[in-house]
Design an enzyme around this catalytic site. Structure first.
Site, PDB file in Angstrom:
ATOM      1  N   ARG A  32      88.131  -4.884  97.703  1.00  0.00           N
ATOM      2  CA  ARG A  32      87.111  -3.963  98.200  1.00  0.00           C
ATOM      3  C   ARG A  32      87.709  -2.633  98.650  1.00  0.00           C
ATOM      4  O   ARG A  32      87.277  -2.054  99.646  1.00  0.00           O
ATOM      5  CB  ARG A  32      86.323  -4.582  99.372  1.00  0.00           C
ATOM      6  CG  ARG A  32      85.603  -5.870  99.030  1.00  0.00           C
ATOM      7  CD  ARG A  32      84.332  -5.587  98.253  1.00  0.00           C
ATOM      8  NE  ARG A  32      83.559  -6.805  98.085  1.00  0.00           N
ATOM      9  CZ  ARG A  32      82.422  -7.055  98.699  1.00  0.00           C
ATOM     10  NH1 ARG A  32      81.903  -6.161  99.493  1.00  0.00           N
ATOM     11  NH2 ARG A  32      81.790  -8.181  98.497  1.00  0.00           N
ATOM     12  N   ARG A  36      82.577   1.234 101.177  1.00  0.00           N
ATOM     13  CA  ARG A  36      82.060   1.918 102.363  1.00  0.00           C
ATOM     14  C   ARG A  36      83.085   2.425 103.354  1.00  0.00           C
ATOM     15  O   ARG A  36      82.757   3.218 104.223  1.00  0.00           O
ATOM     16  CB  ARG A  36      81.027   1.032 103.065  1.00  0.00           C
ATOM     17  CG  ARG A  36      79.705   1.020 102.313  1.00  0.00           C
ATOM     18  CD  ARG A  36      78.769   0.002 102.874  1.00  0.00           C
ATOM     19  NE  ARG A  36      79.378  -1.316 102.785  1.00  0.00           N
ATOM     20  CZ  ARG A  36      78.910  -2.393 103.392  1.00  0.00           C
ATOM     21  NH1 ARG A  36      77.857  -2.305 104.153  1.00  0.00           N
ATOM     22  NH2 ARG A  36      79.501  -3.553 103.243  1.00  0.00           N
ATOM     23  N   ARG A  45      77.486   7.600  96.589  1.00  0.00           N
ATOM     24  CA  ARG A  45      76.526   6.518  96.424  1.00  0.00           C
ATOM     25  C   ARG A  45      75.157   6.840  97.022  1.00  0.00           C
ATOM     26  O   ARG A  45      74.167   6.186  96.694  1.00  0.00           O
ATOM     27  CB  ARG A  45      77.063   5.244  97.093  1.00  0.00           C
ATOM     28  CG  ARG A  45      77.727   4.185  96.221  1.00  0.00           C
ATOM     29  CD  ARG A  45      76.802   3.471  95.262  1.00  0.00           C
ATOM     30  NE  ARG A  45      75.571   3.005  95.861  1.00  0.00           N
ATOM     31  CZ  ARG A  45      75.438   1.927  96.618  1.00  0.00           C
ATOM     32  NH1 ARG A  45      76.465   1.170  96.855  1.00  0.00           N
ATOM     33  NH2 ARG A  45      74.266   1.594  97.121  1.00  0.00           N
ATOM     34  N   ASP A  81      80.106  -5.507  90.637  1.00  0.00           N
ATOM     35  CA  ASP A  81      79.853  -6.601  91.570  1.00  0.00           C
ATOM     36  C   ASP A  81      79.802  -7.899  90.780  1.00  0.00           C
ATOM     37  O   ASP A  81      79.518  -7.885  89.579  1.00  0.00           O
ATOM     38  CB  ASP A  81      78.531  -6.397  92.325  1.00  0.00           C
ATOM     39  CG  ASP A  81      78.450  -7.342  93.518  1.00  0.00           C
ATOM     40  OD1 ASP A  81      78.995  -7.017  94.583  1.00  0.00           O
ATOM     41  OD2 ASP A  81      77.868  -8.441  93.369  1.00  0.00           O
ATOM     42  N   TYR A 156      74.905 -18.110  95.068  1.00  0.00           N
ATOM     43  CA  TYR A 156      73.885 -17.060  95.220  1.00  0.00           C
ATOM     44  C   TYR A 156      72.589 -17.425  94.492  1.00  0.00           C
ATOM     45  O   TYR A 156      71.487 -17.205  95.000  1.00  0.00           O
ATOM     46  CB  TYR A 156      74.405 -15.710  94.715  1.00  0.00           C
ATOM     47  CG  TYR A 156      75.420 -15.089  95.646  1.00  0.00           C
ATOM     48  CD1 TYR A 156      75.026 -14.608  96.899  1.00  0.00           C
ATOM     49  CD2 TYR A 156      76.757 -15.001  95.310  1.00  0.00           C
ATOM     50  CE1 TYR A 156      75.953 -14.058  97.768  1.00  0.00           C
ATOM     51  CE2 TYR A 156      77.691 -14.450  96.172  1.00  0.00           C
ATOM     52  CZ  TYR A 156      77.282 -13.983  97.405  1.00  0.00           C
ATOM     53  OH  TYR A 156      78.191 -13.441  98.270  1.00  0.00           O
TER      54      TYR A 156
HETATM   55  O1  1CP Z   1      86.778  -1.981  95.381  1.00  0.00           O
HETATM   56  C1  1CP Z   1      86.430  -3.102  95.006  1.00  0.00           C
HETATM   57  O2  1CP Z   1      86.963  -4.129  95.458  1.00  0.00           O
HETATM   58  C2  1CP Z   1      85.408  -3.214  93.875  1.00  0.00           C
HETATM   59  C3  1CP Z   1      84.113  -3.487  94.298  1.00  0.00           C
HETATM   60  C4  1CP Z   1      83.488  -4.847  94.523  1.00  0.00           C
HETATM   61  C5  1CP Z   1      83.934  -6.160  94.295  1.00  0.00           C
HETATM   62  C6  1CP Z   1      85.296  -6.617  93.817  1.00  0.00           C
HETATM   63  C7  1CP Z   1      82.158  -4.945  94.989  1.00  0.00           C
HETATM   64  C8  1CP Z   1      81.310  -3.805  95.346  1.00  0.00           C
HETATM   65  N1  1CP Z   1      81.798  -6.274  94.984  1.00  0.00           N
HETATM   66  C9  1CP Z   1      82.857  -7.031  94.590  1.00  0.00           C
HETATM   67  C10 1CP Z   1      82.903  -8.484  94.391  1.00  0.00           C
HETATM   68  C11 1CP Z   1      81.998  -9.329  95.205  1.00  0.00           C
HETATM   69  N2  1CP Z   1      80.667  -9.191  95.433  1.00  0.00           N
HETATM   70  C12 1CP Z   1      82.413 -10.543  95.816  1.00  0.00           C
HETATM   71  C13 1CP Z   1      83.789 -11.088  95.724  1.00  0.00           C
HETATM   72  C14 1CP Z   1      84.680 -10.385  96.673  1.00  0.00           C
HETATM   73  C15 1CP Z   1      84.625 -10.840  98.102  1.00  0.00           C
HETATM   74  O3  1CP Z   1      84.758 -12.045  98.322  1.00  0.00           O
HETATM   75  O4  1CP Z   1      84.469  -9.979  98.957  1.00  0.00           O
HETATM   76  C16 1CP Z   1      81.309 -11.105  96.453  1.00  0.00           C
HETATM   77  C17 1CP Z   1      81.261 -12.388  97.247  1.00  0.00           C
HETATM   78  C18 1CP Z   1      80.209 -10.240  96.205  1.00  0.00           C
HETATM   79  C19 1CP Z   1      78.820 -10.423  96.646  1.00  0.00           C
HETATM   80  C20 1CP Z   1      78.429  -9.291  97.502  1.00  0.00           C
HETATM   81  N3  1CP Z   1      78.057  -8.077  96.978  1.00  0.00           N
HETATM   82  C21 1CP Z   1      78.440  -9.197  98.901  1.00  0.00           C
HETATM   83  C22 1CP Z   1      78.813 -10.331  99.872  1.00  0.00           C
HETATM   84  C23 1CP Z   1      77.577 -10.919 100.472  1.00  0.00           C
HETATM   85  C24 1CP Z   1      77.836 -12.242 101.203  1.00  0.00           C
HETATM   86  O5  1CP Z   1      77.550 -13.312 100.618  1.00  0.00           O
HETATM   87  O6  1CP Z   1      78.305 -12.191 102.347  1.00  0.00           O
HETATM   88  C25 1CP Z   1      78.026  -7.898  99.235  1.00  0.00           C
HETATM   89  C26 1CP Z   1      77.854  -7.303 100.591  1.00  0.00           C
HETATM   90  C27 1CP Z   1      77.799  -7.202  98.002  1.00  0.00           C
HETATM   91  C28 1CP Z   1      77.418  -5.776  97.827  1.00  0.00           C
HETATM   92  C29 1CP Z   1      78.512  -4.874  97.466  1.00  0.00           C
HETATM   93  N4  1CP Z   1      79.397  -5.081  96.409  1.00  0.00           N
HETATM   94  C30 1CP Z   1      80.262  -4.020  96.337  1.00  0.00           C
HETATM   95  C31 1CP Z   1      79.904  -3.095  97.375  1.00  0.00           C
HETATM   96  C32 1CP Z   1      80.577  -1.773  97.620  1.00  0.00           C
HETATM   97  C33 1CP Z   1      78.807  -3.644  98.068  1.00  0.00           C
HETATM   98  C34 1CP Z   1      78.060  -3.028  99.228  1.00  0.00           C
HETATM   99  C35 1CP Z   1      76.958  -2.204  98.668  1.00  0.00           C
HETATM  100  C36 1CP Z   1      75.907  -1.835  99.636  1.00  0.00           C
HETATM  101  O7  1CP Z   1      75.806  -2.431 100.701  1.00  0.00           O
HETATM  102  O8  1CP Z   1      75.143  -0.929  99.263  1.00  0.00           O
END
Ligand code: 1CP
Length: 349
Positions: A32, A36, A45, A81, A156
């Site tokens: 990540r 943010r 964004r 994502d 999910y």
């Molecule tokens: O920079 C990077 O790492 C690339 C961006 C990236 C990656 C690798 C995003 C952007 N998502 C992911 C993978 C992802 N998405 C995972 C695996 C990584 C981890 O374990 O953290 C998971 C579980 C998700 C699912 C997801 N998408 C969550 C977690 C929710 C939960 O179950 O607690 C969230 C908050 C998102 C949204 C998301 N994905 C990425 C961003 C920047 C965001 C936030 C966007 C927003 O809030 O508008």
């Protein structure tokens, strides 16, 4: 041929560490790292929904590049994502800010499975385009492609959104194993193909995120999850890219995760790199594992923790420095830059 990337990329420290070869400095990137914590990300964004943003190759390229330019990390990770391929095959889902993926109609019956078709490259032309743009811009720095593992994606879909307990998912797994395996089989196809598309467009490494699989026992993992993760990883076997496999709270599962077909196993902060490497066995590199909470500690405390991890990493077959999980959104990004420099400085040889 996947290969417009310069031959130099093959010699990058990240790729060498992943293959347990000697490195000039310990490679470092952050899960990540885009997102943010960066003001330049928030500015770009603004006004664009997450899943929408993921379908715009120029925007994806810019967001992916931001942390590479800012921190000098050893890899870019595609801004996308884990639910992008699910949306691409037609599932009605949204990524809700501050919550995560929310699925309009959860997948809980055999009839629901019909709503999860197989993925082809034609579902995700914007991914191919974004990866191509990035590879051209990145030069020496490898791009990491990624996907969600079947268990985490299934969670999910079955729960309908983020869950701490994964109760419905576990109830389905045990209550209707036939349906569970059919669902995961489909998800393995989707994720495997999603990885393959990224590699064929030029990604040099892949990471399979099974973020929430630490909720399972070892025997449940072996029976209900490992075969599907193995199939996902097998989709890119033989394409010459190292495969990283990561989850949170997976101390008991590390050996099985390595055996699923990963050259590198991601470790969270609960298990030391030394113990993790012993559990996984020879021939595998490890990735990790600074507790993200320490990014908020005084510099001297953080410094010592980083140096300790780099030192530990010298004694395992291969080490890629990372956090034990993703960058917290409210972290000061300058701290990540300092950590990157510190890892490089103390490991230079
Ligand atoms: O920079 C990077 O790492 C690339 C961006 C990236 C990656 C690798 C995003 C952007 N998502 C992911 C993978 C992802 N998405 C995972 C695996 C990584 C981890 O374990 O953290 C998971 C579980 C998700 C699912 C997801 N998408 C969550 C977690 C929710 C939960 O179950 O607690 C969230 C908050 C998102 C949204 C998301 N994905 C990425 C961003 C920047 C965001 C936030 C966007 C927003 O809030 O508008």
């Amino acid at each position: 041929m996947p290969s417009s990337a310069p031959a130099r990329t093959r010699a990058s420290d990240l790729l060498r560490a992943a293959r347990c070869e000697p490195v000039t400095r310990t490679p470092v990137w952050f899960m990540r790292q885009a997102g943010r914590s960066l003001p330049e990300y928030r500015a770009l964004r603004a006004g664009t929904a997450m899943l929408q943003a993921c379908t715009r190759p120029e925007l994806v390229t810019e967001i992916t590049m931001q942390p590479v330019r800012r921190h000098g990390v050893d890899a870019a990770i595609l801004f996308s994502d884990i639910v992008v391929p699910l949306a691409a095959v037609g599932l009605d889902l949204e990524v809700v800010a501050g919550v995560g993926p929310v699925v309009a109609r959860p997948v809980r019956t055999r009839a629901d499975l019909d709503r999860v078709p197989e993925l082809t490259g034609e579902h995700v032309p914007y991914i191919t385009e974004a990866v191509r743009l990035l590879v051209a811009e990145l030069g020496d720095t490898p791009l990491i492609g990624f996907a969600g593992a079947p268990f985490t994606l299934a969670s999910y879909l079955v729960e309908g959104g983020p869950s701490r307990s994964h109760v419905r998912t576990k109830a389905l797994m045990h209550g209707d194993p036939g349906l569970w395996h059919a669902l995961c089989d489909r998800l393995a196809q989707v994720s495997g193909e999603f990885l393959r598309v990224q590699v064929q467009a030029g990604a040099r490494v892949v990471q399979l995120f099974d973020s929430w699989v630490g909720a399972l026992s070892r025997s449940d993992y072996a029976r209900f999850v490992q075969p599907h993760s193995a199939r996902t990883l097998a989709a890119v076997a033989g394409l010459g890219v190292p495969r990283i496999h990561f989850g949170v709270g997976t101390g008991e599962l590390l050996a099985l995760m390595g055996a699923a077909g990963a050259e590198v196993v991601g470790v969270d902060y609960r298990v030391s790199l030394t113990d993790a490497s012993e559990r996984i066995g020879p021939g595998h590199a490890v990735q990790g594992n600074l507790d993200p909470a320490l990014l908020f500690a005084p510099w001297e405390v953080l410094r010592e923790a980083v140096v300790d991890i780099v030192e530990e990493g010298r004694h395992v077959p291969g080490h890629i420095f990372n956090l034990g999980h993703g960058v917290p959104p409210d972290v000061d990004p300058d701290v990540l830059t300092r950590v990157t420099e510190l890892v490089h400085d103390v490991s230079a040889r």
